[in-house]
Design an enzyme around this catalytic site. Structure first.
Site, PDB file in Angstrom:
ATOM      1  N   HIS A 235       0.797  -1.174  -0.033  1.00 19.95           N
ATOM      2  CA  HIS A 235       0.034  -0.143   0.040  1.00 19.95           C
ATOM      3  C   HIS A 235       0.848   1.337  -0.073  1.00 19.95           C
ATOM      4  CE1 HIS A 235      -3.241   2.570  -0.194  1.00 19.95           C
ATOM      5  NE2 HIS A 235      -2.600   3.301   0.996  1.00 19.95           N
TER       6      HIS A 235
ATOM      7  N   TYR B 293       1.734   5.227  -2.488  1.00 18.06           N
ATOM      8  CA  TYR B 293       2.064   6.767  -2.092  1.00 18.06           C
ATOM      9  C   TYR B 293       3.273   7.094  -2.551  1.00 18.06           C
ATOM     10  CZ  TYR B 293      -2.314   6.992   0.377  1.00 18.06           C
ATOM     11  OH  TYR B 293      -3.689   7.038   0.493  1.00 18.06           O
TER      12      TYR B 293
ATOM     13  N   HIS C 233      -9.246   0.626 -11.912  1.00 25.28           N
ATOM     14  CA  HIS C 233      -8.881   1.746 -10.879  1.00 25.28           C
ATOM     15  C   HIS C 233      -7.616   2.096 -11.076  1.00 25.28           C
ATOM     16  CE1 HIS C 233      -7.823   3.515  -7.002  1.00 25.28           C
ATOM     17  NE2 HIS C 233      -6.909   2.163  -6.693  1.00 25.28           N
ATOM     18  N   PHE C 234      -6.779   1.096 -11.166  1.00 26.14           N
ATOM     19  CA  PHE C 234      -5.228   1.485 -10.988  1.00 26.14           C
ATOM     20  C   PHE C 234      -4.742   2.104 -12.256  1.00 26.14           C
ATOM     21  CE2 PHE C 234      -4.396  -3.121 -10.792  1.00 26.14           C
ATOM     22  CZ  PHE C 234      -3.745  -3.344 -11.901  1.00 26.14           C
ATOM     23  N   HIS C 235      -5.193   1.989 -13.366  1.00 25.86           N
ATOM     24  CA  HIS C 235      -4.859   2.663 -14.742  1.00 25.86           C
ATOM     25  C   HIS C 235      -5.194   4.067 -14.569  1.00 25.86           C
ATOM     26  CE1 HIS C 235      -3.887  -1.338 -15.818  1.00 25.86           C
ATOM     27  NE2 HIS C 235      -3.065  -0.795 -16.916  1.00 25.86           N
TER      28      HIS C 235
ATOM     29  N   ARG D 139     -10.127 -10.210 -12.951  1.00 22.62           N
ATOM     30  CA  ARG D 139      -8.722  -9.641 -13.516  1.00 22.62           C
ATOM     31  C   ARG D 139      -7.971 -10.693 -13.784  1.00 22.62           C
ATOM     32  NH1 ARG D 139      -5.077  -6.961  -8.617  1.00 22.62           N
ATOM     33  NH2 ARG D 139      -3.613  -6.814 -10.238  1.00 22.62           N
ATOM     34  N   ARG D 140      -6.710 -10.506 -14.519  1.00 26.48           N
ATOM     35  CA  ARG D 140      -5.451 -11.430 -14.658  1.00 26.48           C
ATOM     36  C   ARG D 140      -6.079 -12.647 -15.517  1.00 26.48           C
ATOM     37  NH1 ARG D 140      -2.072 -11.036  -9.112  1.00 26.48           N
ATOM     38  NH2 ARG D 140      -0.792  -9.271  -9.893  1.00 26.48           N
TER      39      ARG D 140
HETATM   40  C1  HEM Z   1      -0.530   1.833 -22.522  1.00 25.79           C
HETATM   41  C2  HEM Z   1      -1.440   1.813 -22.105  1.00 25.79           C
HETATM   42  C3  HEM Z   1      -1.725   0.498 -21.234  1.00 25.79           C
HETATM   43  C4  HEM Z   1      -2.774  -0.224 -21.412  1.00 25.79           C
HETATM   44  C5  HEM Z   1      -3.798  -0.471 -22.908  1.00 25.79           C
HETATM   45  C6  HEM Z   1      -2.867  -1.389 -20.259  1.00 25.79           C
HETATM   46  C7  HEM Z   1      -3.815  -2.444 -20.208  1.00 25.79           C
HETATM   47  C8  HEM Z   1      -3.814  -3.168 -19.201  1.00 25.79           C
HETATM   48  C9  HEM Z   1      -4.604  -4.278 -19.027  1.00 25.79           C
HETATM   49  C10 HEM Z   1      -5.833  -4.802 -20.265  1.00 25.79           C
HETATM   50  C11 HEM Z   1      -4.398  -5.004 -17.898  1.00 25.79           C
HETATM   51  C12 HEM Z   1      -5.224  -6.078 -17.223  1.00 25.79           C
HETATM   52  C13 HEM Z   1      -4.573  -7.400 -17.588  1.00 25.79           C
HETATM   53  C14 HEM Z   1      -5.481  -8.556 -16.709  1.00 25.79           C
HETATM   54  O1  HEM Z   1      -6.024  -8.168 -15.679  1.00 25.79           O
HETATM   55  O2  HEM Z   1      -5.299  -9.749 -17.289  1.00 25.79           O
HETATM   56  C15 HEM Z   1      -3.371  -4.308 -17.292  1.00 25.79           C
HETATM   57  C16 HEM Z   1      -2.868  -4.774 -16.043  1.00 25.79           C
HETATM   58  C17 HEM Z   1      -1.801  -3.744 -15.230  1.00 25.79           C
HETATM   59  N1  HEM Z   1      -1.359  -2.716 -15.955  1.00 25.79           N
HETATM   60 FE1  HEM Z   1      -1.378  -1.671 -17.581  1.00 25.79          FE
HETATM   61  N2  HEM Z   1      -1.912  -1.034 -19.416  1.00 25.79           N
HETATM   62  C18 HEM Z   1      -1.355   0.119 -19.924  1.00 25.79           C
HETATM   63  C19 HEM Z   1      -0.589   0.756 -19.299  1.00 25.79           C
HETATM   64  C20 HEM Z   1       0.208   0.843 -17.843  1.00 25.79           C
HETATM   65  C21 HEM Z   1       0.807   1.647 -17.201  1.00 25.79           C
HETATM   66  C22 HEM Z   1       1.615   3.023 -17.572  1.00 25.79           C
HETATM   67  C23 HEM Z   1       1.101   1.143 -16.107  1.00 25.79           C
HETATM   68  C24 HEM Z   1       1.966   1.785 -14.843  1.00 25.79           C
HETATM   69  C25 HEM Z   1       2.406   2.676 -14.670  1.00 25.79           C
HETATM   70  C26 HEM Z   1       0.164  -0.227 -15.979  1.00 25.79           C
HETATM   71  C27 HEM Z   1       0.414  -0.906 -14.901  1.00 25.79           C
HETATM   72  C28 HEM Z   1      -0.409  -2.207 -14.883  1.00 25.79           C
HETATM   73  C29 HEM Z   1      -0.386  -3.065 -13.661  1.00 25.79           C
HETATM   74  C30 HEM Z   1       0.370  -2.761 -12.432  1.00 25.79           C
HETATM   75  C31 HEM Z   1      -1.225  -4.033 -14.151  1.00 25.79           C
HETATM   76  C32 HEM Z   1      -1.478  -5.401 -13.319  1.00 25.79           C
HETATM   77  C33 HEM Z   1      -0.788  -6.702 -13.653  1.00 25.79           C
HETATM   78  C34 HEM Z   1      -1.033  -7.982 -12.766  1.00 25.79           C
HETATM   79  O3  HEM Z   1      -2.527  -7.990 -12.651  1.00 25.79           O
HETATM   80  O4  HEM Z   1      -0.122  -8.369 -12.582  1.00 25.79           O
HETATM   81  N3  HEM Z   1      -0.318  -0.158 -16.974  1.00 25.79           N
HETATM   82  N4  HEM Z   1      -2.922  -3.236 -18.147  1.00 25.79           N
HETATM   83 CU    CU Z   2      -3.795   0.028  -0.770  1.00 21.08          CU
END
Ligand code: HEM
Ligand code: CU
Ligand code: CU
Lengths: 549, 46, 166
Positions: A224, A228, A376-378, A439-440
């Site tokens: 968490h 921050y 949320h985190f996007h 998710r995932r």
């Molecule tokens: C270029 C644009 C982006 C797209 C289209 C995108 C799309 C996605 C999608 C569809 C997922 C979900 C995958 C799943 O749950 O199976 C994901 C997961 C994630 N994304 Fe992005 N994303 C983008 C950029 C970013 C950026 C800039 C960050 C962070 C700085 C980020 C951090 C994450 C993280 C931490 C996860 C979770 C991975 C996990 O569940 O292990 N994403 N993204």
């Molecule tokens: Cu938190």
């Protein structure tokens, strides 16, 4: 008045952070659109099989490079810049900081090798008993240790400054950066303990098993406050730089800005159970206590919202803005750095609302591990943080290289494209989550997807495509700026807003470190101590490792 | 607005800020409330 | 720096009070749902040895499935695993409408999730731990339970179903 100048060597040092960060973002972000396309039914993974074996190997790369590498390198670079520029002095011991930086680089390489070899497809949360190659855990350790060492370099610089200026108020950007670095030192104890006492010896074959529930608890001790660590640098820019850039505005309240950073330091660690509301091994009463503390840490963010918007309103009115809202149009939207950060801030409102819902104890039953969470985190890390950092780099790169920003109009467009793409993407993800989508999961292939989800899955793909365009624009602007021959005529000015309040009015207790640090540690012991004590006392290293990818 | 150097911020009245924050709060209550109602409608877990 | 108390703009002071009130209201709503309506999160239930939980004849998960404890009340012992394949055992449960089912879920290998669609059952499944929540099924229909935590390449195909008959 001439501003304090960094030396060429110092600029290079900050620039190398930026370089690694942007490289990580370029590779990491490539997979985001692929994931989004997969959701929409346009599966590209079969075509890249020689390189990336699966959706999950790609997702590991995406999470690790974006959430861990891009953020950490950009942040350490930005904090280091703020400390030097704010305190108007060089680092006390630049070698120490360099050692820290190189430890982080070696760590990233060490972790990247097993990831690329499909030996660490454990996602960026690496929950055991999924078992990665030991080099992955070692690499992560080096990144954390490297960031500690860089932090120590910053603290030493502060002590040296304090000795030279015993009576002076710490300049805000340096103050806030030091608090952020300190928060990181405290909270990473969790993940360091997880890796050093369990995962690393286990992956090396020194112990036979791990305790997954205890490992999760260590992980979220860091997990968490990690958010921050990501957002506070963006807050620093929003508080103290953006008002200046947006129209020569002043920072509305220096005292309250400092107070909110102290509250973040004290409150952002002792509430990690809000990521474990639905874990079986933690008593609900402790989860409830952490949920109440989570509501409390929302408070300084509300204060931040007020101070930042009021400072921007000050800028807008100075630019001749009238009316309740019309001043917003008078902000310097044509400056890409301003446009990017304002748009990032707007989406952060919605990120905050989603976060509040996630954090609301039993409300988490509706949302836990659904597509709502990446939705949320996007908005938070991937927009409020990432788009703000992009905005910062639009002045920082010219400052560091002396090159003129290449095609500022394209940079403005880049910010807007990200904004639009993210609204489409993240709205669809939130709705999917509320409909029950996990998710995932490569949802394009999951057997239980009802037809009602399809239109939203399609929107995920569309949003991903738009985001891809924006990411490509960003890289182009960065690359072309770095390669450009066109230099700036005068030194790029570092935007730092003055305080609207007389700084002589800032209370002395806001520049005292010890009480806040003791408070933070005491609260951690109080609300983590009993549960951790119990989990450690009853530790059961009964889970051997699995490679099921 | 404060003209003199080293003044308090009292004379600046950020009315637009208050308006924006009120909109934010209403949105928060609506979205949060919607999810809360989903939770309530699904009933007890013990 | 000043030894005076902190100066706060009246607008900002009002905003801070208002924010605090709003957060207290949210906290109250959550507490009412938790302690008034019994919408609770999982509590520590029991610990097991994941290496033998699926095979030890004394373990209920060596014979996963539904047990009726009293009329209309059931205990469902569910095993989640990734090895040999990603699945829940049993894959399907049938109960009549109006039944109250306590789910006891554990894993014999990696972490999994357990979410029953359109209900408040949504929790982690962690090797060594047993997750429990109780759900009342009033409306007939099919409720899928799906895995919500990454558990390896078959994570996305891991699901089962509860069939609620009229
Ligand atoms: C270029 C644009 C982006 C797209 C289209 C995108 C799309 C996605 C999608 C569809 C997922 C979900 C995958 C799943 O749950 O199976 C994901 C997961 C994630 N994304 Fe992005 N994303 C983008 C950029 C970013 C950026 C800039 C960050 C962070 C700085 C980020 C951090 C994450 C993280 C931490 C996860 C979770 C991975 C996990 O569940 O292990 N994403 N993204
Ligand atoms: Cu938190
Ligand atoms: Cu699973």
């Amino acid at each position: 008045m001439k501003q304090y100048q960094l030396s060429t060597g110092e600029k290079k040092f900050i620039g190398s952070h930026l370089l690694v960060a942007i490289l990580a973002l370029s590779v990491g972000s490539l997979f985001g659109p692929l994931q989004a396309f997969e959701h929409a039914g346009w599966d590209i993974y079969p075509y890249i099989k020689p390189l990336i074996k699966s959706y999950y190997q790609g997702l590991t790369v995406h999470g690790v490079l974006n959430a861990l590498v891009w953020t950490t390198f950009f942040i350490m670079g930005f904090l280091t810049f703020n400390v030097m520029f704010g305190l108007k002095r060089p680092l006390k011991n630049p070698t120490l900081n360099k050692v820290g930086f190189w430890l982080m680089v070696v760590g990233v390489v060490a972790a990247a090798i097993p990831i690329l070899a499909n030996q660490a497809t454990v996602l960026f949360t690496f929950y055991p008993p999924l078992k990665a190659n030991w080099a992955f855990y070692l690499g992560l350790t080096l990144v954390v240790v490297g960031s500690w060492v860089e932090g120590w370099g910053l603290f030493m610089t502060y002590f040296a400054w304090r000795k030279e200026n015993p009576k002076e108020l710490t300049p805000f950007i340096a103050f806030a950066s030091l608090v952020t670095a300190l928060l990181w030192q405290i909270c990473t104890i969790g993940v360091a303990t997880e890796i050093l006492t369990m995962l690393l010896p286990w992956s090396l074959g020194l112990i036979a098993g791990v305790d997954p529930q205890l490992a999760r608890t260590y992980f979220w001790f860091t997990g968490h406050p990690l958010v921050y660590f990501w957002i506070l640098p963006a807050y620093i820019s929003w508080y103290a730089m953006l008002p200046k850039q947006a129209g020569n505005g002043k920072m509305f309240s220096d005292s309250l800005a400092r107070l909110s950073f102290w509250i973040f330091l004290v409150l952002s660690t002792p509430l990690g159970f809000h990521h474990q509301y639905v874990d079986p091994g933690i008593p609900p009463v402790w989860k409830f206590i952490h949920s109440m503390l989570t509501f409390s840490v929302f408070f300084p963010s509300m204060m931040t919202a007020f101070t930042v918007i009021a400072s921007l309103e000050h800028a807008g009115r100075k630019n001749g803005g009238k009316g309740t809202f019309a001043w917003i149009g008078k902000l310097n939207w044509s400056d890409p750095s301003v446009a990017a950060q304002l748009l990032a801030g707007i989406l952060f409102f919605f990120g905050g609302i989603g976060g509040l819902a996630n954090a609301s104890y039993n409300v988490n039953l509706v949302l836990h591990n659904t597509a709502f969470i990446p939705g949320h985190f996007h908005l938070t890390v991937a927009t409020a943080v990432t788009l703000s950092f992009m905005g910062i780099s639009y002045w920082l790169l010219p400052y560091l290289t002396g090159k003129k920003l290449w095609m500022p109009k394209l940079a403005v467009a880049q910010a807007w494209i990200w904004f639009v793409g993210m609204i489409i993407f993240s709205n669809a993800m939130h709705v999917l989550g509320l409909l029950g989508a996990p998710r995932r999961v490569p949802l394009g292939l999951a057997p239980y997807v009802p037809p009602e989800w399809n239109s939203r899955l399609f929107q995920v793909g569309v949003g991903g495509a738009i985001l891809f365009v924006s990411g490509a624009c960003y890289l182009t602007v960065m690359l072309m700026t770095a390669l450009s021959k066109e230099t700036v005529k005068e030194e790029v000015e570092v935007p730092v807003a003055e305080s609207m309040q007389d700084l002589a009015l800032t209370p002395v207790w806001l520049d005292r470190w010890a009480p806040w640090i003791y408070g933070a540690l005491a609260l951690i012991v109080l609300v983590y101590g009993p549960v951790l004590f119990d989990l450690i006392k009853n530790i059961a290293l009964t889970s051997p490792g699995f490679r099921v990818w | 607005m404060a003209k003199k150097e080293h003044e308090n911020n009292d004379e600046f009245r950020p009315n637009g800020t208050i308006a924006i924050l009120v909109i934010f709060v209403i949105t928060t209550i609506l979205i949060w409330g919607t999810i809360y109602m989903i939770l309530i409608s699904r009933g007890s877990t013990i | 720096m000043s030894a005076q108390p902190m100066h706060i703009h009246p607008y900002e002071r009002n905003w801070m009070v208002f924010s605090a009130v709003m957060l207290v209201l949210f906290a109250t709503a959550v507490s009412v749902a938790a302690f008034g309506m019994g919408i609770q999160v999982p509590a520590p239930e029991q610990r097991v040895d994941p290496r033998i939980v699926a095979t030890d004849p004394n373990s209920p998960w060596s014979n996963p499935g539904l047990r009726e404890v009293s009329p209309g009340k059931y205990d469902a012992y569910i095993l989640a695993h990734a090895i040999p394949v990603w699945e829940y055992l049993p894959k399907e449960i049938t109960v009549p409408a109006g039944s109250s089912v306590s789910f006891y879920v554990t894993s014999s290998d990696v972490q999994h999730g357990f979410k029953i669609q359109d209900t408040n059952a949504n929790f982690m499944v962690i090797p060594g731990q047993v997750s429990k929540l109780t759900i009342k099924f009033n409306k007939p229909g099919t409720y899928n339970y799906i895995c919500t935590e990454y558990c390896g390449s078959g994570h996305g195909i891991m699901y089962g179903a509860i069939i609620v008959t009229p």
